[in-house]
Motif scaffolding. Sequence first.
Motif, PDB file in Angstrom:
ATOM      1  N   ARG A 229       0.839  -1.190   0.000  1.00  0.00           N
ATOM      2  CA  ARG A 229       0.000   0.000   0.000  1.00  0.00           C
ATOM      3  C   ARG A 229       0.881   1.248   0.000  1.00  0.00           C
ATOM      4  O   ARG A 229       2.008   1.223   0.503  1.00  0.00           O
ATOM      5  CB  ARG A 229      -0.912  -0.012   1.227  1.00  0.00           C
ATOM      6  CG  ARG A 229      -2.000   1.052   1.212  1.00  0.00           C
ATOM      7  CD  ARG A 229      -2.953   0.827   2.364  1.00  0.00           C
ATOM      8  NE  ARG A 229      -3.679  -0.415   2.195  1.00  0.00           N
ATOM      9  CZ  ARG A 229      -4.806  -0.534   1.514  1.00  0.00           C
ATOM     10  NH1 ARG A 229      -5.340   0.544   0.941  1.00  0.00           N
ATOM     11  NH2 ARG A 229      -5.420  -1.692   1.402  1.00  0.00           N
ATOM     12  N   ALA A 230       0.372   2.330  -0.570  1.00  0.00           N
ATOM     13  CA  ALA A 230       1.137   3.572  -0.670  1.00  0.00           C
ATOM     14  C   ALA A 230       1.645   4.002   0.702  1.00  0.00           C
ATOM     15  O   ALA A 230       0.904   3.997   1.687  1.00  0.00           O
ATOM     16  CB  ALA A 230       0.269   4.671  -1.285  1.00  0.00           C
ATOM     17  N   ARG A 231       2.946   4.338   0.751  1.00  0.00           N
ATOM     18  CA  ARG A 231       3.559   4.733   2.013  1.00  0.00           C
ATOM     19  C   ARG A 231       3.082   6.110   2.444  1.00  0.00           C
ATOM     20  O   ARG A 231       2.800   6.971   1.619  1.00  0.00           O
ATOM     21  CB  ARG A 231       5.086   4.718   1.877  1.00  0.00           C
ATOM     22  CG  ARG A 231       5.666   3.332   1.821  1.00  0.00           C
ATOM     23  CD  ARG A 231       7.116   3.355   1.405  1.00  0.00           C
ATOM     24  NE  ARG A 231       7.255   3.681  -0.013  1.00  0.00           N
ATOM     25  CZ  ARG A 231       8.415   3.707  -0.655  1.00  0.00           C
ATOM     26  NH1 ARG A 231       9.525   3.425  -0.006  1.00  0.00           N
ATOM     27  NH2 ARG A 231       8.460   3.999  -1.930  1.00  0.00           N
ATOM     28  N   SER A 232       3.024   6.282   3.761  1.00  0.00           N
ATOM     29  CA  SER A 232       2.556   7.548   4.318  1.00  0.00           C
ATOM     30  C   SER A 232       3.510   8.001   5.410  1.00  0.00           C
ATOM     31  O   SER A 232       4.019   7.193   6.190  1.00  0.00           O
ATOM     32  CB  SER A 232       1.137   7.389   4.882  1.00  0.00           C
ATOM     33  OG  SER A 232       0.742   8.550   5.584  1.00  0.00           O
ATOM     34  N   ARG A 243       7.427  -0.553   6.296  1.00  0.00           N
ATOM     35  CA  ARG A 243       8.240   0.346   5.460  1.00  0.00           C
ATOM     36  C   ARG A 243       9.590  -0.290   5.130  1.00  0.00           C
ATOM     37  O   ARG A 243      10.065  -0.215   3.996  1.00  0.00           O
ATOM     38  CB  ARG A 243       8.437   1.679   6.182  1.00  0.00           C
ATOM     39  CG  ARG A 243       7.194   2.538   6.262  1.00  0.00           C
ATOM     40  CD  ARG A 243       7.560   3.980   6.597  1.00  0.00           C
ATOM     41  NE  ARG A 243       8.244   4.081   7.872  1.00  0.00           N
ATOM     42  CZ  ARG A 243       7.627   4.267   9.039  1.00  0.00           C
ATOM     43  NH1 ARG A 243       6.301   4.346   9.069  1.00  0.00           N
ATOM     44  NH2 ARG A 243       8.318   4.371  10.164  1.00  0.00           N
ATOM     45  N   LYS A 246       9.178  -3.011   2.474  1.00  0.00           N
ATOM     46  CA  LYS A 246       9.004  -2.464   1.127  1.00  0.00           C
ATOM     47  C   LYS A 246      10.335  -1.998   0.549  1.00  0.00           C
ATOM     48  O   LYS A 246      10.644  -2.263  -0.622  1.00  0.00           O
ATOM     49  CB  LYS A 246       8.012  -1.306   1.155  1.00  0.00           C
ATOM     50  CG  LYS A 246       6.582  -1.716   1.458  1.00  0.00           C
ATOM     51  CD  LYS A 246       5.680  -0.501   1.586  1.00  0.00           C
ATOM     52  CE  LYS A 246       4.275  -0.903   1.980  1.00  0.00           C
ATOM     53  NZ  LYS A 246       3.395   0.268   2.186  1.00  0.00           N
ATOM     54  N   ASP A 277       1.688   1.476  -3.929  1.00  0.00           N
ATOM     55  CA  ASP A 277       2.759   2.461  -3.848  1.00  0.00           C
ATOM     56  C   ASP A 277       3.295   2.765  -5.255  1.00  0.00           C
ATOM     57  O   ASP A 277       3.476   1.868  -6.079  1.00  0.00           O
ATOM     58  CB  ASP A 277       3.881   1.920  -2.960  1.00  0.00           C
ATOM     59  CG  ASP A 277       4.888   2.997  -2.594  1.00  0.00           C
ATOM     60  OD1 ASP A 277       5.722   3.330  -3.457  1.00  0.00           O
ATOM     61  OD2 ASP A 277       4.847   3.484  -1.464  1.00  0.00           O
ATOM     62  N   GLU A 278       3.551   4.045  -5.520  1.00  0.00           N
ATOM     63  CA  GLU A 278       4.010   4.450  -6.854  1.00  0.00           C
ATOM     64  C   GLU A 278       5.348   3.825  -7.221  1.00  0.00           C
ATOM     65  O   GLU A 278       5.603   3.538  -8.396  1.00  0.00           O
ATOM     66  CB  GLU A 278       4.121   5.976  -6.910  1.00  0.00           C
ATOM     67  CG  GLU A 278       2.776   6.698  -6.850  1.00  0.00           C
ATOM     68  CD  GLU A 278       2.926   8.196  -6.991  1.00  0.00           C
ATOM     69  OE1 GLU A 278       4.085   8.655  -7.149  1.00  0.00           O
ATOM     70  OE2 GLU A 278       1.907   8.909  -6.944  1.00  0.00           O
TER      71      GLU A 278
END
Length: 390
Positions: A229-232, A243, A246, A277-278
């Motif tokens: 999933r996109a990191r924040s 994190r 990834k 995630d991009e």
Amino acid sequence: MHSTGTSDDARRAFLLRIIGDIVSAGISLGLMYLGTRAVRSAMDPSAGRKAADAAAAAALRDRLAAAGVSPAALRGMSACEVALTSELVFPEDIETGWADVGGLDGIKQELVEEVVYPLVRPDLFVPPSLRGADAAAGGGDALRALGRVSSLLSAPKGVLFYGPPGTGKTMLAKALAKESGALFLSVSPSSLLSKWVGETNQLTRGLFSLAARVAPAIIFLDEVDALFRARSSAAGGEHEVSREMKAEFMSLWDGLTTNSTGGVVVIGATNRPADIDEAILRRMPKAFEIPLPNGDGRVAILRRLLADIPVAVDFDVDAVAAVTVGYSGSDLKELCRTAARVPMREVMASVRAAQVAAGGVGAVRRGGRGGDQTPRAPHWRSAPPRGCAR
């Protein structure tokens, strides 16, 4: 003489005492080591699984050797690699082939060119400088011409399948592994995430090293949006372990490209591509939308599902396909399964009727649903699911 004998006795007693202390210390250390291992095993809930994985890995090595994997490549496997061997699926164990995937002919042809050929004929997709002289000389003019552009024909780092649920993304990945003869490594979040500090990164490294050992191989990430999933940067938005995993995964993924003959392809499947995630999407340059089947696709899927099923002489597959607009392949399979129950209900109804006539009404409990049981399209399937184009 007397003093000499006393001195020898004292020396002997001193040596015996030293030896006794050394033996006692050794026994104490041994017992402490065994006790520590016992406590660690008792506290580790995965200890039993690791032991079972080790036993299964020993049997798996023989099968890998029979499949053509060099025994030298399997030496020195880490504990994490051994644990991940349980996720290996051999191509001969996969029952899904191209013929089982209804429709999607254009996508299948492109996958053959993009993924299957680089795995089956890696010699065609390496620069001439890395190609053997015999191979370059024996390939003829076509191979020499291909060598000039082989840097542009290298296999993609990764492939992404996206589309509505039930459209056959996982089935397509399995068929791809079977057609290419590659070993299939199906990865889920539980395969990589661990509560022990540092073990998640070790499992991630073990995944790529195992795939490189048994190449050609396909690493399949089902529901890739759940794992990447996109990191924040927001506080509490993402756990540190996730994190780090990834970052480790992407670093190893890029490392595969240092050797164009690695023979490892990463394939992801999702119905929520916007959540990925991009940086992961960048490493999957080939993205294939697997849409809901059109009319011809539904006909092909229905014919495949009913290939070995006896149907009425006047059964019209085209008519069924016409009234199932918005159905996925999974929906069509469930529809056929529901229809297959109708003969069973008819047989049970005749059995109950015979028992009633014989006076044995209580022998079989009344079951089933009354009324017309002919399968029909649910009212909520009159249009495609929200957010999915026809």
